[in-house]
Scaffold this active site. Sequence first.
Site, short mmCIF file in Angstrom:
data_model
loop_
_atom_site.label_atom_id
_atom_site.label_comp_id
_atom_site.label_asym_id
_atom_site.label_seq_id
_atom_site.Cartn_x
_atom_site.Cartn_y
_atom_site.Cartn_z
N LYS A 1 75.44 97.71 45.25
CA LYS A 1 74.18 98.45 45.31
C LYS A 1 73.83 98.96 46.71
CE LYS A 1 72.14 96.12 41.33
NZ LYS A 1 71.39 97.11 40.54
N HIS B 1 64.86 95.17 30.52
CA HIS B 1 66.05 95.33 31.37
C HIS B 1 66.72 93.97 31.60
CE1 HIS B 1 68.68 96.90 34.47
NE2 HIS B 1 68.21 96.02 35.33
N GLU C 1 63.76 103.46 38.78
CA GLU C 1 62.82 102.52 39.38
C GLU C 1 61.70 103.28 40.08
OE1 GLU C 1 64.06 99.10 41.54
OE2 GLU C 1 66.12 99.16 40.79
N GLN D 1 79.61 95.23 41.02
CA GLN D 1 78.53 94.25 40.83
C GLN D 1 78.95 93.07 39.96
OE1 GLN D 1 75.08 96.03 38.98
NE2 GLN D 1 73.97 94.10 38.82
N ASP E 1 68.11 103.21 42.27
CA ASP E 1 68.93 102.15 42.86
C ASP E 1 70.35 102.29 42.29
OD1 ASP E 1 69.84 99.82 44.06
OD2 ASP E 1 69.00 98.50 42.53
N GLU F 1 72.72 99.97 30.15
CA GLU F 1 72.02 99.66 28.91
C GLU F 1 72.19 100.78 27.88
OE1 GLU F 1 67.86 97.88 29.68
OE2 GLU F 1 68.47 98.73 31.61
N ASP G 1 64.39 94.44 46.17
CA ASP G 1 64.40 95.01 44.82
C ASP G 1 64.12 93.90 43.80
OD1 ASP G 1 64.66 96.94 42.86
OD2 ASP G 1 66.83 96.70 42.68
N ARG H 1 78.64 99.19 38.57
CA ARG H 1 78.62 98.03 37.68
C ARG H 1 79.88 97.19 37.74
NH1 ARG H 1 73.33 97.51 37.34
NH2 ARG H 1 72.31 99.29 36.34
N GLU I 1 69.72 103.66 38.41
CA GLU I 1 68.68 102.77 37.90
C GLU I 1 67.33 103.45 38.10
OE1 GLU I 1 70.19 98.16 37.91
OE2 GLU I 1 69.20 98.87 39.71
N THR J 1 70.59 104.30 48.08
CA THR J 1 69.39 104.16 47.26
C THR J 1 68.55 105.39 47.58
OG1 THR J 1 69.47 101.76 47.55
CG2 THR J 1 67.40 102.68 46.73
O1 LIG Z 1 71.16 90.95 35.39
C1 LIG Z 1 71.85 91.15 36.41
O2 LIG Z 1 72.75 90.40 36.77
C2 LIG Z 1 71.62 92.32 37.26
C3 LIG Z 1 70.75 93.25 37.00
C4 LIG Z 1 70.60 94.42 37.86
O3 LIG Z 1 71.52 95.14 38.24
C5 LIG Z 1 69.24 94.75 38.15
C6 LIG Z 1 68.75 94.94 39.55
O4 LIG Z 1 69.18 95.69 40.46
C7 LIG Z 1 67.30 94.67 39.54
C8 LIG Z 1 66.61 95.68 38.68
O5 LIG Z 1 66.79 96.87 38.96
O6 LIG Z 1 65.85 95.31 37.78
CA LIG Z 2 67.67 97.69 40.87
MG LIG Z 3 70.70 100.52 46.10
#
Ligand SMILES: O=C(O)/C=C/C(=O)CC(=O)CC(=O)O
Ligand SMILES: [Ca+2]
Ligand SMILES: [Mg+2]
Length: 420
Positions: A257, A137, A205, A244, A237, A368, A130, A241, A203, A261
């Site tokens: 994650k 973003h 994508e 993460q 995806d 976001e 990914d 949060r 997400e 998916t």
């Molecule tokens: O900026 C971060 O720490 C994480 C960002 C994401 O969760 C994004 C990721 O999965 C990649 C994306 O979808 O652009």
């Molecule tokens: Ca992603």
């Molecule tokens: Mg995923």
Amino acid sequence: MALKSFIEVHPSSHFPIQNLPYGVFKPERGSVARPGVAIGDYVLDLSVIAAAGLFNGPILNNSNCFHEPNLNKLLALGRAAWKEARATLQKLLSSTEPSLRDNESLRHKSLIPLSEVEMVLPIAIGDYTDFFSSLHHAKNCGTIFRGPQNPIPPNWFHLPIAYHGRASSIVISGTDITRPRGQGPPAGNSPPPFGPSVKLDFELEMAAIVGPGNELGKPVDVNAAADHIFGLVLMNDWSARDIQAWEYVPLGPFLGKSFGTTISPWIVTLEALEPFSCEAPKQDPHPLPYLAEKISKNYDISLEVQIKPAGQDDSHVVTKSNFNNLYWTLTQQLAHHTINGCNLRPGDLLGTGTISGPEPESYGCLLELTWNGQKQLSLNGTPRKFLEDGDEVIISGVSKGNGYNIGFGTCSGKIVPSTP
Ligand SMILES: O=C(O)/C=C/C(=O)CC(=O)CC(=O)O
Ligand SMILES: [Ca+2]
Ligand SMILES: [Mg+2]
């Protein structure tokens, strides 16, 4: 005159003869999965077309790739075979060609209403990567997770950043997603809280499906990389949060994650998307030579996310974006992936990263859109910061042409409660 099929296709359909996206389906429960292409409200069974000897071009006439339960063999054959298959199918389905049009028993055997079939994962996915290729973003996530001082890391403008995803939990559109449990960030000196994620997100994508791939140790040249991409799907995806934010330092996303998916069932080929290709954004600083491509291409694909809140009949649009918001191109992503000698294989999946645009209405995830839960969305009066059990997320994508659409259909999934 525009190419036309003998099959009636509504002008608003995502699947006119100009598209012919590939999927894998079961005509009825328990039957064997086989490849097909979508045309209007039907799927054309390619195993039946192959058995009838209608793939009569030089590459495909003796191939068994349409008698497989996935598209990996077709992917491995490469661009010349894909072009031959497309030419064969566009001719076969055209209004002026009698071989299928006037053969009632073959038509009956090979054309099945989409409403009757079960779509399955179209490819066996060995590896899933990914990327993180939308500047908007990256900037928004950086601000939220790391603060406003330097939201975009210095490497971002020099290489398409990515993490290795989890292939085993990729599911087909329509599959329920179980809310993950895990550790969240601790408050002060307390131990980390553990339980069902309270910040479950989608997400928006898309993902590229890799074709022939490369041998270990032999990178793909960026100017030849398009020949390694069969087509695109929509992708969600799903991201927790809270999990993460606590786990990702220093190795990146892991359990936040890898619980699911979702991809859409239909792979739209790069050939079908070609009329919608457009110039990719100017890159500053200029990328290193291995990433500097002669033609830097994006695609004009309108994307939309709707949420159907738990217990409601209607869904509500929460964001609208476009594939052309990506800074790093698909071909740069693929070339970068192989520059160290890493081999890609047929059926590998390369997620683009969340496709956020510049305006707040075009952000590609709830993190976001609600600024990490500091604001809430109103879904026709129903408030949302993150996803609740029973919420369904529906992504759609379409390129609008002159009198026809090249569409992706939808990519959907519903959140079900954590299992204790
Ligand atoms: O900026 C971060 O720490 C994480 C960002 C994401 O969760 C994004 C990721 O999965 C990649 C994306 O979808 O652009
Ligand atoms: Ca992603
Ligand atoms: Mg995923």
